[in-house]
Design an enzyme around this catalytic site. Structure first.
Site, PDB file in Angstrom:
ATOM      1  N   ASP A  28       1.208  -0.814  -0.397  1.00 21.25           N
ATOM      2  CA  ASP A  28       0.496  -0.453   0.311  1.00 21.25           C
ATOM      3  C   ASP A  28       1.282   1.548  -0.030  1.00 21.25           C
ATOM      4  O   ASP A  28       2.162   1.421   0.538  1.00 21.25           O
ATOM      5  CB  ASP A  28      -1.156   0.242   1.466  1.00 21.25           C
ATOM      6  CG  ASP A  28      -1.982   0.720   0.984  1.00 21.25           C
ATOM      7  OD1 ASP A  28      -2.240   1.617   0.190  1.00 21.25           O
ATOM      8  OD2 ASP A  28      -2.935   1.104   1.969  1.00 21.25           O
ATOM      9  N   TRP A  33       3.181   8.046  -2.489  1.00 17.01           N
ATOM     10  CA  TRP A  33       4.091   7.993  -2.660  1.00 17.01           C
ATOM     11  C   TRP A  33       4.234   9.324  -3.869  1.00 17.01           C
ATOM     12  O   TRP A  33       5.441   9.905  -4.108  1.00 17.01           O
ATOM     13  CB  TRP A  33       4.957   6.506  -3.218  1.00 17.01           C
ATOM     14  CG  TRP A  33       6.741   6.500  -4.037  1.00 17.01           C
ATOM     15  CD1 TRP A  33       7.266   6.608  -3.098  1.00 17.01           C
ATOM     16  CD2 TRP A  33       6.509   6.837  -4.821  1.00 17.01           C
ATOM     17  NE1 TRP A  33       8.547   6.852  -3.749  1.00 17.01           N
ATOM     18  CE2 TRP A  33       8.266   6.437  -5.091  1.00 17.01           C
ATOM     19  CE3 TRP A  33       6.128   7.180  -6.523  1.00 17.01           C
ATOM     20  CZ2 TRP A  33       8.918   6.963  -6.173  1.00 17.01           C
ATOM     21  CZ3 TRP A  33       7.094   7.194  -7.258  1.00 17.01           C
ATOM     22  CH2 TRP A  33       7.924   6.788  -7.262  1.00 17.01           C
ATOM     23  N   SER A  73      -7.386  -5.648  -5.645  1.00 16.47           N
ATOM     24  CA  SER A  73      -8.512  -5.706  -4.184  1.00 16.47           C
ATOM     25  C   SER A  73      -9.692  -6.475  -5.169  1.00 16.47           C
ATOM     26  O   SER A  73      -9.686  -5.455  -5.885  1.00 16.47           O
ATOM     27  CB  SER A  73      -8.590  -5.402  -2.712  1.00 16.47           C
ATOM     28  OG  SER A  73      -9.592  -4.071  -2.979  1.00 16.47           O
ATOM     29  N   ASN A  76     -10.587  -2.493  -5.351  1.00 16.10           N
ATOM     30  CA  ASN A  76     -10.522  -1.577  -6.407  1.00 16.10           C
ATOM     31  C   ASN A  76     -10.918  -1.366  -6.737  1.00 16.10           C
ATOM     32  O   ASN A  76     -10.890  -0.028  -7.797  1.00 16.10           O
ATOM     33  CB  ASN A  76      -8.766  -1.899  -6.222  1.00 16.10           C
ATOM     34  CG  ASN A  76      -7.694  -2.109  -5.319  1.00 16.10           C
ATOM     35  OD1 ASN A  76      -7.081  -3.071  -5.252  1.00 16.10           O
ATOM     36  ND2 ASN A  76      -7.956  -1.079  -4.453  1.00 16.10           N
ATOM     37  N   ARG A 202      -5.362  -2.073   8.641  1.00 14.03           N
ATOM     38  CA  ARG A 202      -6.157  -2.831   8.782  1.00 14.03           C
ATOM     39  C   ARG A 202      -5.472  -4.122   7.779  1.00 14.03           C
ATOM     40  O   ARG A 202      -4.873  -4.079   8.042  1.00 14.03           O
ATOM     41  CB  ARG A 202      -7.506  -1.647   8.925  1.00 14.03           C
ATOM     42  CG  ARG A 202      -7.005  -0.635   6.742  1.00 14.03           C
ATOM     43  CD  ARG A 202      -8.438  -0.200   6.847  1.00 14.03           C
ATOM     44  NE  ARG A 202      -7.918   0.624   5.951  1.00 14.03           N
ATOM     45  CZ  ARG A 202      -7.587   1.889   5.245  1.00 14.03           C
ATOM     46  NH1 ARG A 202      -8.111   2.653   7.251  1.00 14.03           N
ATOM     47  NH2 ARG A 202      -7.691   2.417   4.692  1.00 14.03           N
TER      48      ARG A 202
HETATM   49  C1  IPE Z   1      -5.722  -2.579  -0.015  1.00 16.09           C
HETATM   50  O1  IPE Z   1      -5.278  -1.375  -0.087  1.00 16.09           O
HETATM   51  C2  IPE Z   1      -5.650  -3.792  -1.443  1.00 16.09           C
HETATM   52  C3  IPE Z   1      -4.029  -3.333  -1.981  1.00 16.09           C
HETATM   53  C4  IPE Z   1      -2.838  -3.630  -2.018  1.00 16.09           C
HETATM   54  C5  IPE Z   1      -4.324  -4.298  -3.159  1.00 16.09           C
HETATM   55  P1  IPE Z   1      -6.409  -0.261  -0.082  1.00 16.09           P
HETATM   56  O2  IPE Z   1      -5.786   0.915  -0.420  1.00 16.09           O
HETATM   57  O3  IPE Z   1      -7.354  -0.795  -1.172  1.00 16.09           O
HETATM   58  O4  IPE Z   1      -7.230  -0.534   1.278  1.00 16.09           O
HETATM   59  P2  IPE Z   1      -7.989   0.595   1.756  1.00 16.09           P
HETATM   60  O5  IPE Z   1      -8.865   0.607   0.953  1.00 16.09           O
HETATM   61  O6  IPE Z   1      -7.144   1.789   2.424  1.00 16.09           O
HETATM   62  O7  IPE Z   1      -8.122   0.156   2.773  1.00 16.09           O
HETATM   63  C1  IPE Z   2      -2.083   0.275  -3.483  1.00 13.62           C
HETATM   64  O1  IPE Z   2      -1.011   1.605  -2.778  1.00 13.62           O
HETATM   65  C2  IPE Z   2      -2.048  -0.581  -4.838  1.00 13.62           C
HETATM   66  C3  IPE Z   2      -3.224  -0.444  -4.938  1.00 13.62           C
HETATM   67  C4  IPE Z   2      -3.803  -0.775  -3.975  1.00 13.62           C
HETATM   68  C5  IPE Z   2      -3.719  -1.602  -6.236  1.00 13.62           C
HETATM   69  P1  IPE Z   2      -2.969   2.093  -3.470  1.00 13.62           P
HETATM   70  O2  IPE Z   2      -2.891   3.079  -5.040  1.00 13.62           O
HETATM   71  O3  IPE Z   2      -3.946   2.151  -2.690  1.00 13.62           O
HETATM   72  O4  IPE Z   2      -1.968   3.897  -2.418  1.00 13.62           O
HETATM   73  P2  IPE Z   2      -2.547   4.797  -1.916  1.00 13.62           P
HETATM   74  O5  IPE Z   2      -3.138   4.179  -0.222  1.00 13.62           O
HETATM   75  O6  IPE Z   2      -3.531   5.549  -2.328  1.00 13.62           O
HETATM   76  O7  IPE Z   2      -0.643   5.755  -1.143  1.00 13.62           O
HETATM   77 MG    MG Z   3      -4.317   2.655  -0.263  1.00 13.87          MG
END
Ligand code: IPE
Ligand code: IPE
Ligand code: MG
Length: 258
Positions: A28, A33, A73, A76, A202
């Protein structure tokens, strides 16, 4: 999933259990980043792929035989369509560019999740990649896409309910072991160490059943910055845990002496 037998409990709590056999990661922080650098989110996802490549190689060097990565996920899909499309394209192109290298390194690739929602072409490529690497033994990399822990338990319940309905098995035969044998992780050991980058504490519907006794490590490091040193921090944390599985510390100490 390999059942947590008494044997594996004693080995996991004695000296050689200080290194995880299976690490499961929520990668995550890609978006944050990128934002920190004034870049579009996609730039973070691209750098996230580099971090995956490094993680696989660093786990290989550290003799970690199982690595499971949460890449997309079941929730997503709620992201903007352009980001979802881009993530799927990135998955697909990464599979193309990395597959042969993984195969050369004797890595077995598995993909878990509900793949039915992805383009047929991608589904076929995933099947081919799994087939190609089926006999590889140096390391096991599992990518979770359109994966949800609730989905995994739901599909397991459905299959078992059908078997009971057909009279194949009695309701009394529904045990933890039977459930585990139907989960999408049925041929992986339980994760020993869970890592979540990006600061959130989480599980976000990752391996819900499988994490029951996993050691949890949370770090503020954003996934694209997760490097060999970050992995070392996680491994050091793990080495300092005493895995008791419901027993007392004294029992574990006497097991270690035996
Ligand atoms: C969890 O990250 C899923 C993956 C890393 C693929 P998210 O960024 O989607 O999680 P939440 O929504 O903050 O819980
Ligand atoms: C994790 O990074 C990648 C996926 C969930 C696919 P995020 O895209 O959730 O990055 P943040 O949480 O917005 O920084
Ligand atoms: Mg995220």
């Amino acid at each position: 999933m390999l059942a947590q037998s008494d044997d594996s409990i004693s080995s996991a709590t004695s000296g050689d259990g200080k290194k995880p056999r299976h690490i499961a990661v929520i990668m995550d922080g890609n978006g944050r980043w990128a934002r920190q650098r004034g870049l579009p989110r996609v730039a973070g996802h691209r750098r996230g792929v580099d971090a995956v490549r490094n993680m696989v190689s660093n786990c290989g060097k550290s003799d970690i035989p199982y690595l499971t990565l949460f890449a997309f996920s079941s929730e997503n899909w709620r992201r903007p369509t352009t980001e979802v499309k881009l993530l799927i394209e990135l998955l697909s192109s990464t599979l193309d560019s990395e597959l042969m290298k993984m195969h050369e390194h004797d890595i077995r690739l598995r993909v878990i999740g509900d793949l039915s929602r992805f383009p047929k072409r991608l589904q076929r490529r995933i099947e081919d990649a799994e087939e190609l690497t089926r006999d590889n033994t140096a390391m096991n990399v599992t990518i979770a896409i359109n994966y949800g822990g609730r989905w995994d338990i739901e599909q397991t319940c459905r299959v078992i309910a059908e078997r009971v309905g057909r009279g194949d098995i009695e309701p009394q035969a529904v045990t933890s072991e039977l459930i585990e044998s139907h989960l999408s992780t049925s041929d992986l050991p339980e994760p020993d160490l869970f890592i979540r980058t990006g600061g959130e504490k989480r599980i976000s519907n990752f391996l819900l059943w499988q994490l029951a006794y996993t050691e949890l490590f949370f770090t503020d490091v954003y996934w694209p910055d997760f490097d060999a040193n970050s992995l070392k921090d996680a491994l050091d944390y793990f080495a300092g845990r005493e895995r008791r599985y419901g027993q007392t510390g004294e029992q574990i100490a006497s097991l270690a002496q035996a």
